[in-house]
Design a protein around this motif. Structure first.
Motif, PDB file in Angstrom:
ATOM      1  N   GLY A   1      -7.891   2.514 -14.750  1.00 48.56           N
ATOM      2  CA  GLY A   1      -8.472   2.287 -13.437  1.00 48.56           C
ATOM      3  C   GLY A   1      -7.821   1.089 -12.785  1.00 48.56           C
ATOM      4  N   TRP A   2      -7.924   1.005 -11.473  1.00 47.89           N
ATOM      5  CA  TRP A   2      -7.338  -0.129 -10.761  1.00 47.89           C
ATOM      6  C   TRP A   2      -8.056  -0.318  -9.435  1.00 47.89           C
ATOM      7  CZ3 TRP A   2      -4.993   0.856  -6.017  1.00 47.89           C
ATOM      8  CH2 TRP A   2      -4.708   2.182  -5.747  1.00 47.89           C
ATOM      9  N   ARG A   3      -7.927  -1.541  -8.899  1.00 40.67           N
ATOM     10  CA  ARG A   3      -8.502  -1.881  -7.604  1.00 40.67           C
ATOM     11  C   ARG A   3      -7.750  -3.076  -7.049  1.00 40.67           C
ATOM     12  NH1 ARG A   3     -11.163  -2.822 -11.760  1.00 40.67           N
ATOM     13  NH2 ARG A   3     -12.302  -0.898 -11.666  1.00 40.67           N
ATOM     14  N   TYR A   4      -7.859  -3.272  -5.748  1.00 40.10           N
ATOM     15  CA  TYR A   4      -7.181  -4.410  -5.133  1.00 40.10           C
ATOM     16  C   TYR A   4      -7.918  -4.823  -3.876  1.00 40.10           C
ATOM     17  CZ  TYR A   4      -5.291  -1.515  -1.375  1.00 40.10           C
ATOM     18  OH  TYR A   4      -5.159  -0.709  -0.270  1.00 40.10           O
ATOM     19  N   ALA A  21      -4.024 -11.903  -1.831  1.00 43.33           N
ATOM     20  CA  ALA A  21      -4.402 -10.602  -2.377  1.00 43.33           C
ATOM     21  C   ALA A  21      -4.665 -10.715  -3.873  1.00 43.33           C
ATOM     22  CB  ALA A  21      -3.293  -9.583  -2.129  1.00 43.33           C
ATOM     23  N   VAL A  22      -5.402  -9.743  -4.380  1.00 48.13           N
ATOM     24  CA  VAL A  22      -5.701  -9.663  -5.802  1.00 48.13           C
ATOM     25  C   VAL A  22      -5.618  -8.201  -6.231  1.00 48.13           C
ATOM     26  CG1 VAL A  22      -8.197  -9.529  -5.399  1.00 48.13           C
ATOM     27  CG2 VAL A  22      -7.346 -10.341  -7.609  1.00 48.13           C
ATOM     28  N   PHE A  23      -5.119  -7.993  -7.447  1.00 49.87           N
ATOM     29  CA  PHE A  23      -5.033  -6.650  -8.034  1.00 49.87           C
ATOM     30  C   PHE A  23      -5.607  -6.726  -9.431  1.00 49.87           C
ATOM     31  CE2 PHE A  23      -2.960  -3.695 -10.893  1.00 49.87           C
ATOM     32  CZ  PHE A  23      -3.153  -2.486 -10.238  1.00 49.87           C
ATOM     33  N   GLU A  24      -6.355  -5.708  -9.817  1.00 49.35           N
ATOM     34  CA  GLU A  24      -6.949  -5.648 -11.150  1.00 49.35           C
ATOM     35  C   GLU A  24      -6.770  -4.243 -11.709  1.00 49.35           C
ATOM     36  OE1 GLU A  24     -11.377  -6.203 -13.124  1.00 49.35           O
ATOM     37  OE2 GLU A  24     -11.030  -6.797 -11.053  1.00 49.35           O
ATOM     38  N   ALA A  25      -6.399  -4.154 -12.972  1.00 48.15           N
ATOM     39  CA  ALA A  25      -6.235  -2.854 -13.633  1.00 48.15           C
ATOM     40  C   ALA A  25      -6.810  -2.912 -15.034  1.00 48.15           C
ATOM     41  CB  ALA A  25      -4.756  -2.471 -13.704  1.00 48.15           C
ATOM     42  N   ARG A  50      10.082  -4.772 -11.277  1.00 43.59           N
ATOM     43  CA  ARG A  50      11.246  -4.967 -10.398  1.00 43.59           C
ATOM     44  C   ARG A  50      10.871  -4.921  -8.916  1.00 43.59           C
ATOM     45  NH1 ARG A  50      13.850  -1.039 -13.499  1.00 43.59           N
ATOM     46  NH2 ARG A  50      13.727   0.318 -11.690  1.00 43.59           N
ATOM     47  N   ASP A  51       9.793  -4.234  -8.580  1.00 40.04           N
ATOM     48  CA  ASP A  51       9.414  -4.066  -7.179  1.00 40.04           C
ATOM     49  C   ASP A  51       8.713  -5.294  -6.587  1.00 40.04           C
ATOM     50  OD1 ASP A  51       9.302  -2.340  -4.855  1.00 40.04           O
ATOM     51  OD2 ASP A  51       7.140  -2.208  -5.206  1.00 40.04           O
ATOM     52  N   VAL A  52       8.125  -6.135  -7.397  1.00 41.42           N
ATOM     53  CA  VAL A  52       7.323  -7.262  -6.899  1.00 41.42           C
ATOM     54  C   VAL A  52       8.084  -8.147  -5.906  1.00 41.42           C
ATOM     55  CG1 VAL A  52       6.043  -9.341  -7.568  1.00 41.42           C
ATOM     56  CG2 VAL A  52       5.758  -7.211  -8.865  1.00 41.42           C
ATOM     57  N   PRO A  53       9.324  -8.547  -6.154  1.00 42.07           N
ATOM     58  CA  PRO A  53      10.017  -9.391  -5.174  1.00 42.07           C
ATOM     59  C   PRO A  53      10.242  -8.726  -3.813  1.00 42.07           C
ATOM     60  CG  PRO A  53      11.125  -9.485  -7.297  1.00 42.07           C
ATOM     61  CD  PRO A  53      10.102  -8.390  -7.381  1.00 42.07           C
ATOM     62  N   GLU A 101       0.808  -1.219   0.000  1.00 36.57           N
ATOM     63  CA  GLU A 101       0.000   0.000   0.000  1.00 36.57           C
ATOM     64  C   GLU A 101       0.844   1.272   0.000  1.00 36.57           C
ATOM     65  OE1 GLU A 101      -4.055  -1.712   2.013  1.00 36.57           O
ATOM     66  OE2 GLU A 101      -2.557  -0.830   3.361  1.00 36.57           O
ATOM     67  N   LYS A 102       1.982   1.250   0.665  1.00 38.55           N
ATOM     68  CA  LYS A 102       2.795   2.473   0.787  1.00 38.55           C
ATOM     69  C   LYS A 102       3.820   2.643  -0.327  1.00 38.55           C
ATOM     70  CE  LYS A 102       2.285   3.043   5.725  1.00 38.55           C
ATOM     71  NZ  LYS A 102       2.937   3.073   7.028  1.00 38.55           N
ATOM     72  N   HIS A 103       4.268   1.545  -0.933  1.00 40.27           N
ATOM     73  CA  HIS A 103       5.347   1.642  -1.919  1.00 40.27           C
ATOM     74  C   HIS A 103       4.958   1.143  -3.311  1.00 40.27           C
ATOM     75  CE1 HIS A 103       8.161   2.786   1.218  1.00 40.27           C
ATOM     76  NE2 HIS A 103       7.659   1.809   1.947  1.00 40.27           N
ATOM     77  N   HIS A 104       4.318  -0.040  -3.375  1.00 42.89           N
ATOM     78  CA  HIS A 104       4.050  -0.610  -4.695  1.00 42.89           C
ATOM     79  C   HIS A 104       2.899   0.097  -5.418  1.00 42.89           C
ATOM     80  CE1 HIS A 104       4.505  -3.534  -7.843  1.00 42.89           C
ATOM     81  NE2 HIS A 104       3.193  -3.725  -7.838  1.00 42.89           N
ATOM     82  N   LEU A 105       1.786   0.290  -4.748  1.00 43.18           N
ATOM     83  CA  LEU A 105       0.650   0.922  -5.422  1.00 43.18           C
ATOM     84  C   LEU A 105       0.960   2.332  -5.934  1.00 43.18           C
ATOM     85  CD1 LEU A 105      -2.338  -0.424  -3.328  1.00 43.18           C
ATOM     86  CD2 LEU A 105      -1.602  -1.136  -5.613  1.00 43.18           C
ATOM     87  N   PRO A 106       1.747   3.139  -5.222  1.00 49.63           N
ATOM     88  CA  PRO A 106       2.130   4.430  -5.818  1.00 49.63           C
ATOM     89  C   PRO A 106       2.924   4.275  -7.120  1.00 49.63           C
ATOM     90  CG  PRO A 106       2.393   4.540  -3.456  1.00 49.63           C
ATOM     91  CD  PRO A 106       2.093   3.083  -3.795  1.00 49.63           C
TER      92      PRO A 106
END
Length: 100
Positions: free
Chosen positions: A37-40, A54-58, A80-83, A22-27
């Protein structure tokens, strides 16, 4: 319309996943060009038990817009941020949406 769906199996530390996500990846995700649009959700339920934490959709206009977004420096930063948070891995799906 073209969708991106990311399914996250349970991480080693769910609280750390949530905070980082929430603080780093979503930004980072919000900076993708062409993102419509996106949601999670961090509360994925299924019977008898969900294999996902968790689930993410865009949404993007089409497959070309999605491919173009992921080819940018912003798209590379997202990949690159996912790991950094997804210790359980991530299943990434993208597909066109058929509408009636």
């Amino acid at each position: 319309m073209h969708k991106l769906l990311v399914l996250y199996p349970p991480p080693d530390d769910p609280a750390a996943f949530a905070e980082y996500y929430e603080k780093h990846h979503l930004p980072l995700v919000q900076k993708l060009p062409g993102l419509l649009g996106w949601r999670y959700s961090l509360q994925v339920h299924a019977e008898p038990e969900s294999p996902y934490f968790a689930v993410f959709e865009a949404e993007f206009a089409d497959a070309a817009a999605y491919a173009a977004a992921m080819a940018t420096p912003q798209g590379e930063a997202v990949r690159r941020d996912v790991p950094n948070y997804a210790t359980g891995g991530a299943i990434v799906l993208d597909y066109p949406v058929a509408q009636s």
